[in-house]
Design an enzyme around this catalytic site. Structure first.
Site, PDB file in Angstrom:
ATOM      1  N   PHE A  51     -65.600  76.140  55.925  1.00 24.05           N
ATOM      2  CA  PHE A  51     -67.061  76.251  56.021  1.00 24.05           C
ATOM      3  C   PHE A  51     -67.525  77.324  55.054  1.00 24.05           C
ATOM      4  O   PHE A  51     -67.090  78.468  55.130  1.00 24.05           O
ATOM      5  CB  PHE A  51     -67.521  76.584  57.442  1.00 24.05           C
ATOM      6  CG  PHE A  51     -69.015  76.513  57.577  1.00 24.05           C
ATOM      7  CD1 PHE A  51     -69.659  75.305  57.796  1.00 24.05           C
ATOM      8  CD2 PHE A  51     -69.796  77.659  57.437  1.00 24.05           C
ATOM      9  CE1 PHE A  51     -71.040  75.230  57.881  1.00 24.05           C
ATOM     10  CE2 PHE A  51     -71.185  77.595  57.520  1.00 24.05           C
ATOM     11  CZ  PHE A  51     -71.807  76.380  57.749  1.00 24.05           C
ATOM     12  N   ASP A  77     -63.375  83.791  50.936  1.00 30.39           N
ATOM     13  CA  ASP A  77     -64.625  83.793  51.685  1.00 30.39           C
ATOM     14  C   ASP A  77     -64.363  84.551  52.976  1.00 30.39           C
ATOM     15  O   ASP A  77     -63.807  84.006  53.928  1.00 30.39           O
ATOM     16  CB  ASP A  77     -65.058  82.349  51.957  1.00 30.39           C
ATOM     17  CG  ASP A  77     -66.311  82.260  52.827  1.00 30.39           C
ATOM     18  OD1 ASP A  77     -66.706  83.298  53.407  1.00 30.39           O
ATOM     19  OD2 ASP A  77     -66.877  81.159  52.948  1.00 30.39           O
ATOM     20  N   LYS A 129     -71.911  87.728  57.399  1.00 27.65           N
ATOM     21  CA  LYS A 129     -72.110  87.871  58.849  1.00 27.65           C
ATOM     22  C   LYS A 129     -72.087  89.303  59.409  1.00 27.65           C
ATOM     23  O   LYS A 129     -73.118  89.848  59.750  1.00 27.65           O
ATOM     24  CB  LYS A 129     -71.086  87.009  59.591  1.00 27.65           C
ATOM     25  CG  LYS A 129     -71.342  85.520  59.401  1.00 27.65           C
ATOM     26  CD  LYS A 129     -70.614  84.667  60.399  1.00 27.65           C
ATOM     27  CE  LYS A 129     -71.159  83.256  60.423  1.00 27.65           C
ATOM     28  NZ  LYS A 129     -70.637  82.376  59.374  1.00 27.65           N
TER      29      LYS A 129
HETATM   30  C1  LIG Z   1     -71.115  81.417  58.411  1.00 26.10           C
HETATM   31  C2  LIG Z   1     -70.292  81.252  57.221  1.00 26.10           C
HETATM   32  C3  LIG Z   1     -70.855  80.970  55.971  1.00 26.10           C
HETATM   33  C4  LIG Z   1     -72.332  80.741  55.790  1.00 26.10           C
HETATM   34  O1  LIG Z   1     -73.058  81.882  56.049  1.00 26.10           O
HETATM   35  P1  LIG Z   1     -74.664  81.769  56.192  1.00 26.10           P
HETATM   36  O2  LIG Z   1     -75.094  83.196  56.317  1.00 26.10           O
HETATM   37  O3  LIG Z   1     -74.929  80.949  57.409  1.00 26.10           O
HETATM   38  O4  LIG Z   1     -75.166  81.123  54.957  1.00 26.10           O
HETATM   39  C5  LIG Z   1     -70.018  80.902  54.884  1.00 26.10           C
HETATM   40  N1  LIG Z   1     -68.697  81.073  54.999  1.00 26.10           N
HETATM   41  C6  LIG Z   1     -68.119  81.353  56.185  1.00 26.10           C
HETATM   42  C7  LIG Z   1     -66.641  81.568  56.244  1.00 26.10           C
HETATM   43  C8  LIG Z   1     -68.883  81.435  57.341  1.00 26.10           C
HETATM   44  O5  LIG Z   1     -68.314  81.668  58.523  1.00 26.10           O
END
Ligand SMILES: *Cc1c(COP(=O)(O)O)cnc(C)c1O
Length: 422
Positions: A153, A238, A267
């Protein structure tokens, strides 16, 4: 309809709703992008939150792994109050101090050399992809493709939807932007097979969060990094969900013996305020002025809050608390797994943990826990995810476990019985 008429009609409709029925109002006014849990939160403190009826909840959702220091942490509130009276927004046309202080802290505590601030995880990953493409253009003969993994994600923009290797997010929007190849996670060979002259980078989550809290083999990241280095391809992590202490170290990469060329954060970085960041090694930092940017990115208000939160997390060894309480939570969940045969798997690290069942009862569990005062998240129809604040105590874990036992027992006892069984 003229605007005053529209407003009048809306006000009339609101008056017809039962008093304070925010949930009915939401149903009327919003694009249907989310199935919310039927609770309206109005206040929070630490690991606890309260709804508009005054009911109290222990919060193991943590604003989706955002509220590192819990709700309304005093250090963040203080920093926000102070900065709100000083300078809220200036634009990146000017130097502002809070973003420089935050950058110093991030660079000083990570293996990266330079930072770019934005507002969300998706935006940080967009920036990482753009930077990787700059690198490809300038250093890799125009290579532009990025390899990502299934059940990953990376965010909700069109490009990050293409990066996110999950059909359910991609199908509604096909055709998607070009330049992403999705391959199996935890499989180095799959990455090698997908690579070509066009490949400029690999993007991975150290532990997949939204995809179900999938923990890879201990040597997976190391193998991918070493293959990337051999090929001159960028190794991007990420850490939007795993970063800032969530897995028991400030960054998850520290536990896997790797050092990314680019890392993204969001986050937990602001402990509640919206902020994202993209960090890069010096030799990869190839943006020229005007090639990337953001209006709100690096905003003084948000950076002051993030700086206060990050400083607190580092000074008080909050990752150490995550390790200790996370292990304790894991042990207690392991006991539950032994007690309830329909729990099939327990996985995670630190305070990013999933509990999987052999049937699709996660939604039911969320509602049953809610009734008993515990907020939890469904990560798959058959799995719950726990991402409490990093300051959670053993005592609060005990409380959550007690509620989980009650709901699991209720579900076990309901098995085979008719619906009227209470
Ligand atoms: C939540 C998440 C995103 C997206 O973040 P947003 O602030 O919702 O755009 C990207 N990568 C990872 C691993 C995430 O958990």
């Amino acid at each position: 309809m003229r605007l005053p008429d529209r407003l009048g009609k809306l006000n009339q409709e609101v008056q017809q709703l039962s008093q304070n029925d925010w949930q009915e109002l939401e149903q009327k006014l919003f694009l249907r992008t989310v199935n919310r849990v039927p609770v309206t939160l109005v206040r929070g403190q630490g690991a606890w939150a309260w709804d508009d009826q005054g009911r109290e909840y222990l919060d193991f959702v943590g604003g989706w792994a955002v509220n590192s220091l819990g709700h309304c942490p005093p250090v963040v509130v203080e920093a926000l109050e102070k900065q709100a009276k000083t300078l809220i927004q200036a634009s990146n046309q000017f130097y502002t101090i809070p973003q420089i202080e935050l950058a110093q802290l991030l660079i000083g505590h990570s293996c990266l050399d330079r930072v770019f601030f934005c507002n969300s995880g998706a935006e940080a990953n967009e920036g990482a992809t753009k930077l990787a493409r700059r690198y490809g253009k300038l250093r890799l003969n125009g290579a532009y493709e990025v390899i990502t993994t299934h059940s990953s994600f990376h965010g909700r923009t069109l490009a990050m939807t293409a990066a996110t290797g999950q059909g359910k997010f991609q199908e509604p929007y096909i055709p998607l932007p070009d330049g992403f190849v999705n391959v199996e996670y935890n499989n180095v060979e799959a990455i090698k097979r997908a690579a070509s002259e066009q490949t400029c980078a690999v993007i991975l989550e150290p532990i997949q969060g939204e995809g179900g809290v999938n923990v890879p083999d201990d040597d997976y990241l190391k193998k991918v990094q070493s293959w990337c280095r051999g090929k001159g391809i960028l190794f991007i992590l990420d850490e939007v969900q795993t970063g800032i202490g969530r897995t028991g170290t400030l960054f998850a990469y520290e536990q896997y013996g790797v050092e990314p060329d680019i890392m993204t954060l969001a986050k937990g970085l602001g402990s509640g305020v919206p902020i994202g960041a993209l960090l890069a090694r010096e030799n990869v930092s190839l943006f020229s002025p005007g090639e990337h940017g953001s209006t709100f990115g690096g905003n003084p208000l948000v950076c002051a809050a993030a700086h206060a939160a990050l400083k607190y997390i580092i000074d008080n060894d909050i990752p150490g608390n995550v390790k200790r309480v996370g292990n304790y939570f894991m042990t207690r969940l392991e006991n539950l797994k032994q007690q309830f045969d329909f729990i099939t798997e327990l996985r995670g690290r630190g305070l990013l943990i999933a509990l999987e069942f052999n049937k699709e009862i996660a939604e039911k569990m969320v509602l049953a826990c809610l009734d008993r005062g515990l907020l939890v998240n469904t990560v798959k129809p058959n799995a719950l995810r726990f991402m409490p604040p990093l300051i959670i105590t053993e005592k609060e874990v005990d409380k959550a476990i007690g509620i989980l036992v009650d709901t699991l027992e209720e579900i076990r006892n309901a098995k085979g019985k008719s619906k009227n069984a209470k």
